[in-house]
Design an enzyme around this catalytic site. Structure first.
Site, PDB file in Angstrom:
ATOM      1  N   GLU A  45      31.501  23.672  52.190  1.00 23.89           N
ATOM      2  CA  GLU A  45      32.664  24.491  52.534  1.00 23.89           C
ATOM      3  C   GLU A  45      33.458  23.736  53.586  1.00 23.89           C
ATOM      4  O   GLU A  45      32.884  23.053  54.441  1.00 23.89           O
ATOM      5  CB  GLU A  45      32.222  25.842  53.100  1.00 23.89           C
ATOM      6  CG  GLU A  45      33.418  26.673  53.563  1.00 23.89           C
ATOM      7  CD  GLU A  45      33.088  28.116  53.913  1.00 23.89           C
ATOM      8  OE1 GLU A  45      31.902  28.432  54.093  1.00 23.89           O
ATOM      9  OE2 GLU A  45      34.041  28.917  54.021  1.00 23.89           O
ATOM     10  N   GLU A 367      31.204  36.179  48.630  1.00 19.16           N
ATOM     11  CA  GLU A 367      30.239  37.055  49.307  1.00 19.16           C
ATOM     12  C   GLU A 367      30.745  38.476  49.166  1.00 19.16           C
ATOM     13  O   GLU A 367      31.040  39.146  50.141  1.00 19.16           O
ATOM     14  CB  GLU A 367      30.184  36.620  50.772  1.00 19.16           C
ATOM     15  CG  GLU A 367      28.867  36.764  51.408  1.00 19.16           C
ATOM     16  CD  GLU A 367      28.860  36.193  52.814  1.00 19.16           C
ATOM     17  OE1 GLU A 367      29.782  36.467  53.599  1.00 19.16           O
ATOM     18  OE2 GLU A 367      27.899  35.467  53.126  1.00 19.16           O
TER      19      GLU A 367
HETATM   20  O1  AHR Z   1      28.470  29.390  55.639  1.00 15.74           O
HETATM   21  C1  AHR Z   1      29.363  30.018  56.473  1.00 15.74           C
HETATM   22  C2  AHR Z   1      29.837  31.355  55.941  1.00 15.74           C
HETATM   23  O2  AHR Z   1      28.759  32.225  55.812  1.00 15.74           O
HETATM   24  C3  AHR Z   1      30.404  31.309  54.560  1.00 15.74           C
HETATM   25  O3  AHR Z   1      31.724  30.988  54.566  1.00 15.74           O
HETATM   26  C4  AHR Z   1      30.220  32.706  54.079  1.00 15.74           C
HETATM   27  O4  AHR Z   1      30.088  32.783  52.696  1.00 15.74           O
HETATM   28  C5  AHR Z   1      29.031  33.193  54.845  1.00 15.74           C
HETATM   29  O5  AHR Z   1      29.309  34.384  55.479  1.00 15.74           O
END
Ligand code: AHR
Length: 650
Positions: A45, A367
């Site tokens: 990410e 999520e």
């Molecule tokens: O990994 C960091 C964050 O944790 C991600 O962006 C999210 O999907 C989760 O809440």
């Protein structure tokens, strides 16, 4: 060396007939469930400056002058104006005009400090480029400058022509400096328009990704590569969600987006954090191929981040208006796998990859939780199934691995079963005790439903405070992860993928920790957690083997967790044992069905203290130590030192 000697001693001592506290039996006769090649992977990410300022090797911040404060990241001197008339790139329309400063002793130019400085390495070539136009003949001087203001390298470029053209120069650094900068001077009376000012190190992978980070990823041996997140998929609002179509085609024309983590945490504010999309979906597919990992894109389901919009259900797309989002998913499959005669397949070919990328999985929603998610996911599943029955679909069970916080974990799983998702994404950032309690988590799961993707997980010593000194990639966290992974492995019939999260963090630019790999502008550091992931991925095996003590799996009794696999391709037995207790354990492992175990290797991961972590300055506080062992007959007698992760292979 000390470690090696200790290992040797305990191996010898273990052969001298000590009295075992534990007797494990490994059934070598019967192969258990197949272990998926995707079992251990990576979660990427753009958080913690993971893309721009991290894996994406571009050294210039705000290279296209598209940040909302157009000159953010730049110092200007003399006469510099921001313009957007007849731009070079329609989706990035701003550029700057450099004009004569108006006095022979004054200068016009620009200075960029990159991301926390420009990392320069002695002897490295740096590829500079910019787009420019000029009504007459103009000249620009380019300099790499050290943090002490010393000029390290210098080149000049002549600009001729009133249409936009790309100009390049190569500068070789004679110094190593983590905090260098780039300067441009106008060296003519004639003014010049400049845009997309870019600098890449000569060793960048495919010219665009940081070589050392790519190497760290290669040596992890990931089987699956989740991209681009994470909450970044959702955006704080839908306008700022990750749109894959913005991340392909010429990098110069990929429109800028604010990074979701820019102003998210007031205590970790990074107003200069944006996404250039230079590391986009094409680069993601290319890198997956290089790593030998299955690409796993996660796309927006028509929902903005639910955490950031708890009281605003209207921030999501109405269910009857989802078609453009569904089209995005279908078009991505075409971009990855389609014939080159299709529009998106053609773009892939035009970008340099006529062969398909062999995409097999897609995740819809990051999520997400509750009915808002299920009702939006349903039409995606219908559309993808009807056009691409070959693609496996991953749905979310929300941000929590249980029902304790109202995020409807059980509801989510039931909905995923009803919708017949192929895999369900679970997320857990939890404390050590939770990890130990959940070593048996998957032993209890229903075998008839979707498979499990542990899509984001990491042990957090201090779950509440990422600012706390204990919120580090300390050995204790890594040990707990090794423990729960014995549960993944034992349940490999159900758990098909697992990706630690997040992947990268810049030491000067993080918003979230712990993270798997840390970096500064010159170097990277592998965490103890990295080594746990690496040991599992390198020793994934092909089939689960039954490993028991008194007929039961080893799931924390007396502090021990263990699992075993057979690797059919290399004809190897691999046993992983984690001792989370404070005392060493003497263990006998009987290889039932074998007469002679023979020569093997044992790898130990251990740290002087549970709080120990690796740093840029001291990278090797916790690293795996390996030694050879020999087992006569079919019984391995060994000691599992307190607080350690041991891997045996024969
Ligand atoms: O990994 C960091 C964050 O944790 C991600 O962006 C999210 O999907 C989760 O809440």
């Amino acid at each position: 060396m000390k470690h090696l000697f200790c290992l040797f001693l305990f191996a010898v001592w273990s052969l001298c007939g000590m009295h075992a506290q534990h007797v494990f039996t490994l059934d070598t006769k019967k192969l258990g469930a197949e272990i998926q090649p995707t079992m251990y992977g990576i979660f990427f990410e753009d958080i913690n400056f993971g893309a721009d300022g991290g894996l994406y090797a571009e050294l210039i911040e705000n290279r296209s002058f598209e940040f909302p404060q157009r000159l953010m990241g730049w110092n200007t001197f003399g006469k510099v104006e921001v313009n957007d008339t007849h731009p070079a790139f329609e989706r990035n329309p701003h550029y700057v005009t450099l004009s004569d400063a108006g006095h022979p002793e004054r200068r016009t130019g620009l200075e960029n400090r990159g991301f926390f400085g420009i990392g320069l390495k002695s002897g490295m070539e740096y590829h500079f480029s910019l787009y420019a136009r000029s009504a007459g003949s103009a000249k620009i001087r380019i300099e790499l400058v050290g943090s002490d203001n010393e000029i390290i390298a210098r080149q000049s470029i002549e600009i001729n022509g009133s249409t936009w053209n790309r100009y390049t120069a190569t500068l070789t650094s004679t110094k190593t400096d983590a905090k260098g900068l780039l300067r441009l001077f106008l060296e003519s009376k004639q003014s010049v328009d400049v845009d997309h000012i870019s600098l890449f190190p000569g060793d960048a992978w495919q010219g665009v990704l940081r070589a050392d980070l790519v190497n760290d990823l290669k040596e992890l041996h990931p089987g699956v590569f989740r991209f681009p997140g994470g909450c970044i998929v959702e955006g704080t609002d839908l306008a700022t969600r990750y749109q894959w179509k913005h991340s392909v085609g010429p990098a110069e024309n990929r429109p800028l987006n604010i990074n979701r983590w820019n102003d998210c945490f007031p205590y970790r504010l990074y107003p200069n954090y944006f996404q250039s999309y230079g590391l986009g979906f094409y680069e993601f597919f290319l890198l997956s191929e290089e790593l030998g990992a299955q690409p796993l894109p996660i796309l927006n389901v028509g929902m903005a981040c639910q955490y950031q919009n708890l009281t605003n259900d209207q921030c999501h797309v109405a269910v009857d208006s989802l078609q453009p989002y569904i089209d995005d998913a279908l078009d991505l499959i075409e971009f990855a796998n389609g014939e080159t005669s299709t529009p998106w397949g053609k773009l892939r070919a035009d970008m340099g990859h006529p062969q398909p990328f062999n995409l097999k999985f897609i995740g819809i929603g990051n999520e997400q939780w509750g009915p808002l998610y299920a009702e939006r996911l349903e039409p995606f599943i219908k559309a993808i199934r009807s056009r691409h029955p070959e693609i496996k679909i991953i749905g979310s069970s929300g941000p929590s691995p249980d029902d304790n916080d109202g995020k409807q974990f059980t509801y989510g799983w039931n909905e995923m079963k009803r919708l017949k998702a192929d895999l369900v994404d679970e997320h857990y950032y939890r404390d050590p005790q939770w990890f130990l309690n959940n070593v048996t988590r998957y032993d209890r799961y229903d075998r008839k439903g979707p498979k499990v993707f542990a899509g984001e997980y990491a042990c957090h010593i201090d779950v509440k405070a990422s600012e706390s000194p204990t919120a580090r990639n300390c050995f204790e966290a890594a040990l707990m992860e090794a423990a729960i992974m014995t549960g993944f492995e034992r349940n490999a019939d159900l758990v098909h993928m697992a990706t630690y999260a997040p992947l990268f963090a810049h030491v000067e630019g993080w918003q979230w920790r712990p993270d798997l790999i840390w970096m500064d502008n010159l170097t990277t550091v592998r965490t103890p957690n990295y080594y746990v992931q690496q040991l599992y991925a390198q020793h994934r095996g092909t089939h689960v083997l039954k490993l028991t003590e008194e007929g039961k799996p080893i799931t924390g009794q007396d502090g021990l967790c263990a699992s075993a696999v057979y690797d059919q391709s290399n004809k190897r037995y691999i046993i992983k044992v984690v001792n989370t207790s404070d005392s060493p354990k003497e263990v006998t492992i009987t290889f039932r069905g074998l007469k002679q175990v023979g020569a093997g290797e044992v790898i130990q991961l251990h740290a002087p203290q549970m709080e120990t972590f690796n740093t840029i300055q001291n990278k090797e506080q916790v690293i795996p130590q390996s030694t050879n062992i020999q087992v006569e007959g079919n019984e391995l007698q060994t000691t599992i030192p307190a607080k350690s992760f041991m891997l045996y292979k024969f």
